[in-house]
Each structure stands twice: as C-alpha cells, then as structure tokens.
Design a protein around this motif. Structure first.
Motif, PDB file in Angstrom:
ATOM      1  N   LEU A 168       0.832  -1.199   0.000  1.00  0.00           N
ATOM      2  CA  LEU A 168       0.000   0.000   0.000  1.00  0.00           C
ATOM      3  C   LEU A 168       0.865   1.248   0.000  1.00  0.00           C
ATOM      4  O   LEU A 168       1.803   1.352   0.804  1.00  0.00           O
ATOM      5  CB  LEU A 168      -0.911   0.036   1.218  1.00  0.00           C
ATOM      6  N   PRO A 169       0.552   2.235  -0.851  1.00  0.00           N
ATOM      7  CA  PRO A 169       1.270   3.510  -0.779  1.00  0.00           C
ATOM      8  C   PRO A 169       0.861   4.272   0.471  1.00  0.00           C
ATOM      9  O   PRO A 169      -0.223   4.044   1.028  1.00  0.00           O
ATOM     10  CB  PRO A 169       0.795   4.240  -2.050  1.00  0.00           C
ATOM     11  N   ALA A 170       1.720   5.163   0.920  1.00  0.00           N
ATOM     12  CA  ALA A 170       1.445   5.920   2.151  1.00  0.00           C
ATOM     13  C   ALA A 170       0.126   6.674   2.069  1.00  0.00           C
ATOM     14  O   ALA A 170      -0.554   6.865   3.083  1.00  0.00           O
ATOM     15  CB  ALA A 170       2.603   6.884   2.416  1.00  0.00           C
ATOM     16  N   SER A 171      -0.260   7.084   0.865  1.00  0.00           N
ATOM     17  CA  SER A 171      -1.488   7.859   0.694  1.00  0.00           C
ATOM     18  C   SER A 171      -2.743   7.053   1.015  1.00  0.00           C
ATOM     19  O   SER A 171      -3.810   7.623   1.211  1.00  0.00           O
ATOM     20  CB  SER A 171      -1.577   8.377  -0.751  1.00  0.00           C
ATOM     21  N   MET A 172      -2.624   5.722   1.085  1.00  0.00           N
ATOM     22  CA  MET A 172      -3.791   4.889   1.338  1.00  0.00           C
ATOM     23  C   MET A 172      -3.890   4.396   2.778  1.00  0.00           C
ATOM     24  O   MET A 172      -4.862   3.731   3.138  1.00  0.00           O
ATOM     25  CB  MET A 172      -3.793   3.681   0.393  1.00  0.00           C
ATOM     26  N   LEU A 173      -2.915   4.717   3.614  1.00  0.00           N
ATOM     27  CA  LEU A 173      -2.898   4.163   4.965  1.00  0.00           C
ATOM     28  C   LEU A 173      -4.021   4.693   5.846  1.00  0.00           C
ATOM     29  O   LEU A 173      -4.386   4.061   6.836  1.00  0.00           O
ATOM     30  CB  LEU A 173      -1.545   4.436   5.623  1.00  0.00           C
TER      31      LEU A 173
ATOM     32  N   SER B 232     -14.281  -1.239   7.086  1.00  0.00           N
ATOM     33  CA  SER B 232     -14.692  -0.813   8.427  1.00  0.00           C
ATOM     34  C   SER B 232     -14.458   0.677   8.612  1.00  0.00           C
ATOM     35  O   SER B 232     -14.055   1.387   7.691  1.00  0.00           O
ATOM     36  CB  SER B 232     -13.902  -1.591   9.485  1.00  0.00           C
ATOM     37  N   ASP B 233     -14.703   1.159   9.820  1.00  0.00           N
ATOM     38  CA  ASP B 233     -14.444   2.560  10.157  1.00  0.00           C
ATOM     39  C   ASP B 233     -13.056   2.745  10.754  1.00  0.00           C
ATOM     40  O   ASP B 233     -12.712   3.852  11.167  1.00  0.00           O
ATOM     41  CB  ASP B 233     -15.516   3.070  11.132  1.00  0.00           C
ATOM     42  N   PHE B 234     -12.259   1.683  10.782  1.00  0.00           N
ATOM     43  CA  PHE B 234     -10.864   1.754  11.172  1.00  0.00           C
ATOM     44  C   PHE B 234      -9.993   1.854   9.918  1.00  0.00           C
ATOM     45  O   PHE B 234     -10.381   1.390   8.838  1.00  0.00           O
ATOM     46  CB  PHE B 234     -10.451   0.534  11.997  1.00  0.00           C
ATOM     47  N   SER B 235      -8.826   2.446  10.075  1.00  0.00           N
ATOM     48  CA  SER B 235      -7.914   2.609   8.948  1.00  0.00           C
ATOM     49  C   SER B 235      -6.767   1.607   9.060  1.00  0.00           C
ATOM     50  O   SER B 235      -6.596   0.936  10.078  1.00  0.00           O
ATOM     51  CB  SER B 235      -7.350   4.029   8.928  1.00  0.00           C
ATOM     52  N   TYR B 236      -5.956   1.521   8.013  1.00  0.00           N
ATOM     53  CA  TYR B 236      -4.769   0.666   8.057  1.00  0.00           C
ATOM     54  C   TYR B 236      -3.806   1.139   9.146  1.00  0.00           C
ATOM     55  O   TYR B 236      -3.138   0.335   9.789  1.00  0.00           O
ATOM     56  CB  TYR B 236      -4.065   0.658   6.696  1.00  0.00           C
ATOM     57  N   ASN B 237      -3.729   2.456   9.352  1.00  0.00           N
ATOM     58  CA  ASN B 237      -2.870   2.968  10.421  1.00  0.00           C
ATOM     59  C   ASN B 237      -3.346   2.501  11.792  1.00  0.00           C
ATOM     60  O   ASN B 237      -2.545   2.247  12.687  1.00  0.00           O
ATOM     61  CB  ASN B 237      -2.838   4.497  10.388  1.00  0.00           C
ATOM     62  N   ASP B 238      -4.656   2.387  11.959  1.00  0.00           N
ATOM     63  CA  ASP B 238      -5.192   1.937  13.240  1.00  0.00           C
ATOM     64  C   ASP B 238      -4.787   0.506  13.558  1.00  0.00           C
ATOM     65  O   ASP B 238      -4.728   0.117  14.728  1.00  0.00           O
ATOM     66  CB  ASP B 238      -6.720   2.020  13.243  1.00  0.00           C
ATOM     67  N   LEU B 239      -4.523  -0.276  12.512  1.00  0.00           N
ATOM     68  CA  LEU B 239      -4.184  -1.679  12.702  1.00  0.00           C
ATOM     69  C   LEU B 239      -3.064  -1.870  13.715  1.00  0.00           C
ATOM     70  O   LEU B 239      -3.139  -2.738  14.587  1.00  0.00           O
ATOM     71  CB  LEU B 239      -3.782  -2.295  11.355  1.00  0.00           C
TER      72      LEU B 239
END
Length: 256
Positions: free
Chosen positions: A111-116, A123-130
């Motif tokens: 994933l590019p940084a722009s999609m994190l 869901s309502d969580f993001s990849y960063n939240d992971l």
C-alpha cells in the motif's frame, strides 16, 4: 488491529487503542507518558489476540473474526479467519511498509502511504489503526487539558497538536486515558478543527493479566447509524513470537 485502537484494531484493528510496564505514570501526570502508557498497554512488547469485528451500517451488519500479532512498535499482522468468504485476507505492517494479501487473487500488494488512512476491510478503522501508528507520539505535542474520575481512577484528557511541519492527517487529536494507562476515548479532528470520528472504550475488562479496553467502537461523526466495534475475546502479552510471523512469506502462506 488500537489511531491509539485499534490497535486493530487491532485494530486490527487492530492499532488501536497499557500498563504493565508503566507503574506510577498517573502520579507523574505527564501527557506524553500517559499516551505512551496507552500504547504499551494496547500492544505491550508483543501480543497475540483474537478479535471479533462488527461493521454496522443502517440496514445491515457484518461480523468478522481475526487473529492478530504485534511485536515492538513497528510490527503487526492481522489475519481474518471468519466468515469463510473473508478468511485468509491479511494485513502486515513492518515499520512504514504495509502489505495486504488477498487469497482470492493470491497476491500481495504494497500500500502507498497515501492509502494508509483509508478504510480497512470496509470498516471505520484505517490501516494505520491496525498497529496503532505512533504518529500521535512522534509528530504531536501533548498537554493535559482536564481531569475527571471514573471507576475509581483519575481520567486525564489530553490534547495532541501537530508539531510544525509534521506530515499528519489530523489537525488535532484528543485522548482520554486512565491513570493506569487504559485508553478510554480518542477523538480525531480535521484541519478545520471539526470532529471527524471518535473511538470509545465501551468495556474495560481483565484480559492477559491486565485491565484492557476489551470492547472499543469507532464512529464517524458525519454518518449517523454507522460504526465499527472491536471485541477482544482473547489476548496474551509479552509472549515470544517466532520471527517468521512478520514476513511476506507467512503473510501469503501462513504457518500458524
């Protein structure tokens, strides 16, 4: 799975969102130390967990189950185990690199940084939240803006403002943390200081030998009746995790 959430989340999510390694942090009443304690409680030095994710929308609801592993501040793996149509989907975070695996395509995608900051598994969580991305610790300045009491604990309200020039999405974050490091709430503001979403701890329970936010819910402010809930049903902390777990090979061809 942690935002603080998720620990995705824990969440997934992972991220977001404490205290065996932080005795006395409440007495110190230091804003940065309190946020660090929340991260430490969420992930510890390492963690292994089972989480149920409920994605709720007006008119329908999805339920997914996942296993999650974290190590240190920069390694996290979440793999969905149910329902059957989602089983095998997995996300691996190694430092600033995020990889996702889709078993139907049998393909690993970086994933590019722009999609994190985008939605994770709808869901309502993001990849960063992971993995509970640490931007709030490294890219923000912190101060205590209020105190209260709940469940026999002092609760600190902390404001986090971006440092000058920090490459961050949020214009401000506000966090509520108990004096023992349990995360109770995290609110995300845009650059115009409008609330975009809020994560709340709905239940604090004893799990893995510590008090822990076992049920957390993320709600987008502009979408009434929409939310995602993470329910941690099992967890172990500070456990040895084989090095192969956090590899591209294991992401695509799991050994565990």
């Amino acid at each position: 799975m942690k935002g603080l959430i998720v620990r995705i989340a824990a969440a997934v999510v992972l991220g977001a969102a404490i205290v065996t390694g932080s005795p006395g942090v409440g007495m110190a009443a230091d804003a940065t130390a309190l946020i660090r304690a929340a991260f430490d409680n969420w992930r510890a030095n390492s963690s292994e967990s089972t989480v149920t994710m409920t994605i709720h929308r007006p008119g329908w609801e999805r339920h997914l189950t996942m296993k999650g592993w974290t190590q240190g501040h920069d390694k996290a793996l979440a793999r969905f185990t149910a329902p059957a149509k989602d089983a095998g989907n997995a996300t691996l975070k190694l430092g600033k690199t995020t990889l996702i695996f889709n078993p139907k395509l049998n393909q690993v995608i970086k994933l590019p940084a722009s999609m994190l900051a985008q939605s994770w598994m709808g869901s309502d969580f993001s990849y960063n939240d992971l993995s509970k991305a640490e931007d709030i610790l490294t890219e923000y300045s912190h101060k205590i803006i209020g105190t209260g009491h709940a469940g026999g604990h002092t609760v600190y309200s902390i404001e986090a403002l971006p440092k000058p020039g920090a490459p961050v999405v949020w214009g401000k974050q506000q966090v509520k943390v108990r004096d023992d490091g349990v995360l109770l709430q995290e609110t995300f503001f845009d650059q115009d200081m409008r609330v975009v979403r809020q994560m709340t701890t709905d239940k604090v329970g004893r799990i893995g030998g510590r008090d822990y936010p076992v049920v957390v819910t993320m709600r987008p402010a502009a979408k009434k009746g929409q939310w995602t809930r993470l329910d941690t049903t099992a967890a172990r902390f500070n456990v040895p995790i084989p090095a192969y777990v956090f590899t591209r090979s294991n992401l695509q061809n799991p050994r565990n």
